[in-house]
Design an enzyme around this catalytic site. Structure first.
Site, short mmCIF file in Angstrom:
data_model
loop_
_atom_site.label_atom_id
_atom_site.label_comp_id
_atom_site.label_asym_id
_atom_site.label_seq_id
_atom_site.Cartn_x
_atom_site.Cartn_y
_atom_site.Cartn_z
N GLU A 73 0.87 -1.24 0.05
CA GLU A 73 0.11 -0.22 -0.03
C GLU A 73 0.92 1.33 -0.07
OE1 GLU A 73 -1.78 0.46 4.24
OE2 GLU A 73 -1.69 -1.76 3.84
N CYS A 113 0.47 2.29 8.38
CA CYS A 113 1.40 1.18 7.66
C CYS A 113 0.63 -0.15 7.82
CB CYS A 113 2.82 1.13 8.10
SG CYS A 113 3.52 2.65 8.44
N GLY A 116 7.73 -1.86 5.61
CA GLY A 116 8.96 -2.36 5.51
C GLY A 116 9.91 -1.58 6.06
N GLU A 117 11.18 -1.92 6.31
CA GLU A 117 12.14 -1.29 6.83
C GLU A 117 13.17 -1.01 5.82
OE1 GLU A 117 13.58 0.55 9.33
OE2 GLU A 117 15.35 0.38 8.06
N SER A 138 13.11 6.32 13.62
CA SER A 138 11.95 5.97 14.46
C SER A 138 12.41 5.82 16.09
CB SER A 138 11.09 4.75 14.22
OG SER A 138 10.71 5.04 13.15
N LEU A 139 12.34 6.74 16.93
CA LEU A 139 13.05 6.58 18.16
C LEU A 139 11.98 6.02 19.22
CD1 LEU A 139 15.58 7.35 19.50
CD2 LEU A 139 14.82 9.55 19.94
N CYS A 190 8.03 -4.12 15.48
CA CYS A 190 7.50 -3.00 16.25
C CYS A 190 6.14 -3.43 16.68
CB CYS A 190 7.72 -1.80 15.48
SG CYS A 190 9.05 -1.37 15.31
N ASN A 235 -1.26 5.72 15.96
CA ASN A 235 -2.70 5.26 15.07
C ASN A 235 -3.03 3.92 15.32
OD1 ASN A 235 -4.29 5.51 12.86
ND2 ASN A 235 -3.02 6.59 11.68
N1 SAH Z 1 10.55 0.77 9.06
C1 SAH Z 1 10.78 2.08 9.05
C2 SAH Z 1 9.42 3.00 8.25
C3 SAH Z 1 8.15 2.46 8.29
S1 SAH Z 1 6.96 3.28 9.26
C4 SAH Z 1 10.78 2.89 10.26
O1 SAH Z 1 10.59 2.13 11.48
O2 SAH Z 1 11.10 3.95 10.39
C5 SAH Z 1 7.09 5.05 9.24
C6 SAH Z 1 6.66 5.51 10.77
O3 SAH Z 1 5.57 5.15 11.27
C7 SAH Z 1 7.71 4.86 11.84
O4 SAH Z 1 8.27 6.02 12.55
C8 SAH Z 1 6.87 4.19 12.50
O5 SAH Z 1 7.42 3.73 13.90
C9 SAH Z 1 5.66 4.73 12.47
N2 SAH Z 1 4.33 3.75 12.79
C10 SAH Z 1 4.50 2.47 12.66
N3 SAH Z 1 3.16 2.35 13.20
C11 SAH Z 1 2.35 3.26 13.58
C12 SAH Z 1 1.15 3.41 14.32
N4 SAH Z 1 0.36 2.61 14.34
N5 SAH Z 1 0.96 4.82 14.59
C13 SAH Z 1 1.82 5.86 14.64
N6 SAH Z 1 3.21 5.76 13.79
C14 SAH Z 1 3.22 4.35 13.52
#
Ligand code: SAH
Length: 343
Positions: A89, A335, A161-162, A216-217, A113, A292
């Site tokens: 998507e 995502c 994806g990462e 992503s911290l 995560c 989210n």
């Molecule tokens: N794998 C990468 C990019 C993917 S997600 C990463 O980890 O950064 C992009 C961002 O959305 C990341 O900061 C991730 O932690 C965040 N994210 C994923 N699921 C989420 C959710 N349900 N609500 C808010 N942020 C989310």
């Protein structure tokens, strides 16, 4: 699955057309056609050459399977089907400064995560550079854009994806995305988000691609981070900060931290103060976003009021930060949510 023509750079297309007995200008026609988001069967080349290409390459590697439009903010969610039937998507958002497309870099994700929907079924496979590019080209065309007058002006690698777990394809995609004569989206208009794969972050600093590096911290110490992000057991926050500093040294680009606010987890005032302490004096920016909520996960979003207080504390402490609206929540904006609902 056949090969993906969009994987080829302009120079590789020249070699391919030579192989097929065509003249050099055919390579340019193919390149331009692909950049316009055309299928092979729509390319303005001799039928015999089209047939030869179709024998080896997928006609339309990334097809739009479904489009959802948010009634809240006009954000669009695209569900794409790949040549092997996998679904991915992407999200398209309109802003005052341009339009941003969020792309996926893998089918699923193996980073695990706890708050993320993409990771629920694990990683199915990597996308190729051409499939990632085709996400952009397909949406640019669907939104009425051309190569010169683009509908997609900014790209964020923040879908499923990462990106650094699919390093070579992602770097190739970034080079083809900014290639002259193509859709030509400069790294300055691209953000890459990583959960913090330190060796790849360091390697990327030397690629000469000055994009907006986003990490992503989501926590202020390793122990707390490991509760929601398994990758924290592999790399320490201090190592991530070291890799970010190296990126800044080599590219001159300040970096960005994503911090998703989760109730009872990382959203108290004490966390805001600890985050400010951690980041003070660094050339960085913090993007806050309320979680989210993902129905398969029990984690809850921080209250709007707590999010605003968190932002206020960071600002008082002199940290550059913004609180993002979470867009398209009525269309499974987070995502992986849409793909999961269609599997
Ligand atoms: N794998 C990468 C990019 C993917 S997600 C990463 O980890 O950064 C992009 C961002 O959305 C990341 O900061 C991730 O932690 C965040 N994210 C994923 N699921 C989420 C959710 N349900 N609500 C808010 N942020 C989310």
């Amino acid at each position: 699955m056949k090969a993906i023509l969009q994987d080829l750079s302009r120079a590789e297309l020249v070699r391919l057309t030579e192989e097929l007995g065509g003249q050099k200008f055919r390579a340019e026609q193919i390149f331009l056609g692909l950049m316009q988001g055309k299928k092979i069967s729509e390319l303005p080349i001799p039928p015999a050459m089209r047939a030869a290409l179709l024998e080896r390459f997928e006609d339309e590697p990334v097809k739009i399977a479904e489009t959802l439009v948010s009634e809240e903010d006009g954000t669009k969610k695209y569900l794409f089907s790949l040549a092997d039937g996998n679904l991915i998507e992407g999200v398209f958002m309109r802003h005052a400064y341009g339009n941003t497309q969020c792309v996926s870099t893998q089918v699923g994700c193996r980073m695990g995560c706890k708050f993320c929907a993409s990771t629920l079924g694990g990683r199915v496979r990597d996308l190729t550079a051409g499939e990632i590019l085709a996400e952009v080209l397909t949406v640019n065309r669907a939104e009425g854009g051309t190569v010169k007058d683009r509908a997609v002006t900014n790209v964020v690698l923040m879908g499923s994806g990462e990106p650094f777990d699919n390093y070579d394809a992602v770097v190739k995609f970034l080079r083809n995305l900014s290639a002259e004569g193509g859709i030509c989206i400069s790294p300055r208009n691209v953000s890459l988000s990583t959960c913090g794969l330190v060796p790849e972050m360091r390697r990327f600093a030397s690629e000469g691609i000055p994009l907006n590096l986003t990490v992503s911290l989501h926590a202020t110490c390793d122990e707390e981070r490991a509760r929601t992000m398994p990758i924290a057991n592999r790399y320490r926050i201090s190592e991530i900060l070291g890799a970010c500093a190296e990126y800044f040294e080599k590219t001159g680009r300040r970096y960005i931290f994503e911090y998703t606010l989760i109730s009872g987890e990382n959203a108290d005032e004490a966390h805001a103060l600890a985050l400010a302490e951690l980041l003070r004096g660094r050339p960085c920016h913090v993007n806050l976003i309320r979680l989210n909520e993902v129905k398969e996960r029990s984690l809850k979003a921080a209250a709007e009021r707590d999010a605003r207080r968190f932002l206020h504390v960071l600002e008082e402490q002199g940290i550059s930060a913004t609180l993002r609206r979470s867009m398209g929540s009525d269309i499974a904006g987070a995502c992986g949510q849409l793909r999961n609902s269609r599997r």
